[in-house]
Design a protein around this motif. Structure first.
Motif, mmCIF file in Angstrom:
data_model
loop_
_atom_site.group_PDB
_atom_site.id
_atom_site.type_symbol
_atom_site.label_atom_id
_atom_site.label_comp_id
_atom_site.label_asym_id
_atom_site.label_seq_id
_atom_site.Cartn_x
_atom_site.Cartn_y
_atom_site.Cartn_z
ATOM 1 N N SER A 1 57.553 119.042 -10.583
ATOM 2 C CA SER A 1 56.120 119.834 -9.395
ATOM 3 C C SER A 1 56.449 118.993 -7.872
ATOM 4 C CB SER A 1 55.160 119.958 -9.591
ATOM 5 O OG SER A 1 54.554 120.695 -10.635
ATOM 6 N N GLY A 2 56.939 117.803 -8.321
ATOM 7 C CA GLY A 2 57.151 116.304 -7.088
ATOM 8 C C GLY A 2 58.674 117.121 -6.288
ATOM 9 N N GLY A 3 59.223 117.207 -7.676
ATOM 10 C CA GLY A 3 60.345 117.147 -7.532
ATOM 11 C C GLY A 3 60.982 118.209 -6.703
ATOM 12 N N ALA A 4 60.078 119.724 -7.106
ATOM 13 C CA ALA A 4 60.500 120.996 -6.086
ATOM 14 C C ALA A 4 60.020 120.503 -4.455
ATOM 15 C CB ALA A 4 59.767 122.309 -7.407
ATOM 16 N N PHE A 5 58.524 119.934 -5.087
ATOM 17 C CA PHE A 5 58.083 119.861 -3.278
ATOM 18 C C PHE A 5 59.319 119.104 -2.084
ATOM 19 C CE2 PHE A 5 55.425 117.486 -0.190
ATOM 20 C CZ PHE A 5 54.688 118.771 -0.290
ATOM 21 N N ALA A 6 59.612 118.046 -3.162
ATOM 22 C CA ALA A 6 61.075 117.684 -2.505
ATOM 23 C C ALA A 6 61.817 118.389 -1.264
ATOM 24 C CB ALA A 6 61.346 116.158 -2.714
ATOM 25 N N TYR A 7 62.287 118.915 -2.368
ATOM 26 C CA TYR A 7 63.555 119.528 -2.755
ATOM 27 C C TYR A 7 63.394 121.256 -1.469
ATOM 28 C CZ TYR A 7 67.805 122.582 -3.487
ATOM 29 O OH TYR A 7 69.256 123.507 -3.441
ATOM 30 N N TYR A 8 62.101 121.604 -1.634
ATOM 31 C CA TYR A 8 62.332 123.117 -1.041
ATOM 32 C C TYR A 8 61.252 122.809 0.168
ATOM 33 C CZ TYR A 8 64.044 125.264 -4.929
ATOM 34 O OH TYR A 8 65.321 125.764 -5.409
ATOM 35 N N ILE A 9 60.807 121.711 0.213
ATOM 36 C CA ILE A 9 59.277 121.546 1.536
ATOM 37 C C ILE A 9 60.194 120.713 2.075
ATOM 38 C CG2 ILE A 9 57.241 121.468 1.971
ATOM 39 C CD1 ILE A 9 56.395 123.239 0.041
ATOM 40 N N ALA A 10 60.458 119.175 1.885
ATOM 41 C CA ALA A 10 60.123 117.826 2.550
ATOM 42 C C ALA A 10 61.125 117.804 2.904
ATOM 43 C CB ALA A 10 59.101 116.720 1.387
ATOM 44 N N PHE A 11 62.188 117.548 2.140
ATOM 45 C CA PHE A 11 63.327 117.337 2.592
ATOM 46 C C PHE A 11 63.722 118.038 3.231
ATOM 47 C CE2 PHE A 11 67.673 116.449 2.587
ATOM 48 C CZ PHE A 11 68.191 115.469 3.050
ATOM 49 N N PRO A 12 63.894 119.435 3.731
ATOM 50 C CA PRO A 12 64.940 120.171 4.218
ATOM 51 C C PRO A 12 63.573 120.478 5.730
ATOM 52 C CG PRO A 12 64.204 121.621 2.665
ATOM 53 C CD PRO A 12 63.665 120.269 2.311
ATOM 54 N N TYR A 13 62.305 120.060 6.127
ATOM 55 C CA TYR A 13 62.417 119.428 6.985
ATOM 56 C C TYR A 13 62.461 118.313 7.694
ATOM 57 C CZ TYR A 13 58.015 123.800 7.158
ATOM 58 O OH TYR A 13 57.862 124.757 7.266
ATOM 59 N N ALA A 14 62.912 117.863 6.727
ATOM 60 C CA ALA A 14 63.027 115.825 7.422
ATOM 61 C C ALA A 14 63.997 116.331 8.121
ATOM 62 C CB ALA A 14 63.221 115.199 6.468
ATOM 63 N N ALA A 15 65.301 116.811 7.014
ATOM 64 C CA ALA A 15 66.577 116.863 7.718
ATOM 65 C C ALA A 15 66.939 117.824 9.075
ATOM 66 C CB ALA A 15 67.314 117.937 6.405
ATOM 67 N N SER A 16 65.929 118.566 8.779
ATOM 68 C CA SER A 16 66.302 119.376 9.936
ATOM 69 C C SER A 16 65.452 118.951 11.628
ATOM 70 C CB SER A 16 65.648 120.877 9.940
ATOM 71 O OG SER A 16 64.929 121.970 11.071
ATOM 72 N N PHE A 17 64.838 118.137 11.735
ATOM 73 C CA PHE A 17 64.568 116.983 12.031
ATOM 74 C C PHE A 17 64.909 116.128 12.885
ATOM 75 C CE2 PHE A 17 62.850 113.076 13.792
ATOM 76 C CZ PHE A 17 61.933 113.402 14.251
ATOM 77 N N LEU A 18 66.000 115.795 11.564
ATOM 78 C CA LEU A 18 67.229 114.217 11.979
ATOM 79 C C LEU A 18 67.628 115.180 13.231
ATOM 80 C CD1 LEU A 18 66.356 112.440 8.563
ATOM 81 C CD2 LEU A 18 65.912 111.660 10.728
ATOM 82 N N LEU A 19 68.549 116.591 11.800
ATOM 83 C CA LEU A 19 69.517 117.173 12.915
ATOM 84 C C LEU A 19 69.302 117.407 14.420
ATOM 85 C CD1 LEU A 19 71.081 119.278 9.473
ATOM 86 C CD2 LEU A 19 72.140 116.801 10.758
ATOM 87 N N GLN A 20 68.434 117.689 14.614
ATOM 88 C CA GLN A 20 67.853 118.679 16.328
ATOM 89 C C GLN A 20 68.033 117.393 17.244
ATOM 90 O OE1 GLN A 20 64.158 120.256 15.807
ATOM 91 N NE2 GLN A 20 65.117 122.332 14.196
ATOM 92 N N MET A 21 68.088 115.891 16.553
ATOM 93 C CA MET A 21 67.117 114.928 17.047
ATOM 94 C C MET A 21 69.154 114.293 17.746
ATOM 95 S SD MET A 21 64.675 112.496 15.615
ATOM 96 C CE MET A 21 64.768 111.302 16.856
ATOM 97 N N GLY A 22 69.539 115.123 16.724
ATOM 98 C CA GLY A 22 70.988 114.265 17.132
ATOM 99 C C GLY A 22 72.059 115.515 17.322
ATOM 100 N N SER A 23 71.254 116.496 18.123
ATOM 101 C CA SER A 23 72.586 118.131 18.497
ATOM 102 C C SER A 23 73.639 117.682 19.873
ATOM 103 C CB SER A 23 71.402 118.810 18.853
ATOM 104 O OG SER A 23 70.277 118.680 19.677
ATOM 105 N N HIS A 24 72.912 116.503 19.851
ATOM 106 C CA HIS A 24 74.377 116.433 21.142
ATOM 107 C C HIS A 24 75.296 114.780 20.585
ATOM 108 C CE1 HIS A 24 71.589 117.737 24.601
ATOM 109 N NE2 HIS A 24 70.472 116.753 23.732
ATOM 110 N N PHE A 25 75.346 115.328 19.099
ATOM 111 C CA PHE A 25 76.328 114.497 18.968
ATOM 112 C C PHE A 25 76.900 115.131 17.834
ATOM 113 C CE2 PHE A 25 72.767 112.037 19.945
ATOM 114 C CZ PHE A 25 73.678 111.070 20.922
ATOM 115 N N GLU A 26 78.148 114.776 17.133
ATOM 116 C CA GLU A 26 78.909 115.464 16.684
ATOM 117 C C GLU A 26 78.661 114.948 14.713
ATOM 118 O OE1 GLU A 26 81.934 118.267 14.186
ATOM 119 O OE2 GLU A 26 80.686 117.585 16.154
ATOM 120 N N PRO A 27 78.133 116.160 14.038
ATOM 121 C CA PRO A 27 77.256 115.502 12.870
ATOM 122 C C PRO A 27 78.386 115.004 11.372
ATOM 123 C CG PRO A 27 76.921 117.782 12.638
ATOM 124 C CD PRO A 27 77.615 116.609 13.851
#
Length: 254
Positions: free
Chosen positions: A114-140
């Protein structure tokens, strides 16, 4: 058991755990490409169309596949690994307490997955989306090493943090902690949980930190509840045994 017997038992359990891990590693290595595709999805959905993960070293793909197969093998072999932990601590338990092996394996595996599923489906997507939005002015240019380093840390870290109720239950069964002690020191537990969550969380914002920490606080309280139930049943057994023997029951369980 003497100290050397405990060390010999520990060596045996570690060997058995490694053997179980290697057995689980074989199918994970065979299907490592499929596992990689599955783990890649959280970032692929956020990248611009046509973008792929990159690598900078010629050996990076092989090392990555090895890490991916290893993490998958840990999750696949989780029931067997937990069984080895139980075999190591079971000599210190009473006969009736050893009957908890099935619930321990079931709930231990359930919380870990359950911890792995929570990380994959909820925690990490939110974190990844936040980081990519912060770098939206740059080429990833996201490398496989950096991405999977974060992802596997979050998945494995939350998988272990979700084992908190089982850990608390075991410590209470061994008499190391009591529900009263855990509740009395709840404020310290909150600080420790937030520190661990801050280490696991790949972003500096409070929202993502809470996504990691708040479920852990709930699991801590759940562990306190399971410990209270276990100790209450232990107290009732002691009272029945004392009544059968005509002795005064020992009330030092809280």
């Amino acid at each position: 058991m003497s100290l050397f017997q405990h060390l010999d038992e520990l060596r045996s359990r570690i060997f058995q755990a490694l053997l179980g891990f290697l057995v689980a590693f074989v199918p994970c290595w065979i299907y490592v490409n499929e596992i990689f595709d599955f783990l890649e999805q959280p970032i692929v959905r956020l990248l611009p169309a046509g973008k792929k993960l990159a690598y900078t070293g010629i050996t990076d793909p092989f090392i990555l596949y090895f890490k991916v197969a290893s993490i998958a093998a840990i999750f696949l072999a989780a029931p067997f690994l937990l069984f080895q932990i139980w075999r190591f601590i079971s000599p210190g338990l009473y006969k009736h307490e050893r009957l908890y092996v099935i619930p321990f394996l079931f709930f231990g595996s359930f919380f870990f997955l359950s911890g792995g599923a929570f990380a994959y489906y909820i925690a990490f997507p939110y974190a990844a989306s936040f980081l990519l939005q912060m770098g939206s002015h740059f080429e990833p240019v996201i490398t496989i090493e950096r991405y999977f380093g974060f992802l596997l840390t979050v998945i494995l870290g939350l998988g272990l943090m979700f084992e908190m109720p089982i850990l608390i239950f075991l410590l209470s069964m061994l008499g190391v902690v009591t529900p009263r002690f855990l509740l009395k020191n709840f404020r310290y537990a909150v600080v420790i949980i937030f520190i661990v969550a801050a280490i696991i969380t790949p972003t500096p914002d409070v929202i993502n930190l809470c996504i990691f920490a708040v479920p852990s606080l709930f699991l801590y309280l759940l562990g306190v509840g399971t410990a209270a139930v276990a100790l209450r049943r232990k107290k009732n057994r002691a009272a029945l045994a004392a009544a059968a023997n005509g002795d005064a029951p020992d009330s030092d369980f809280e």
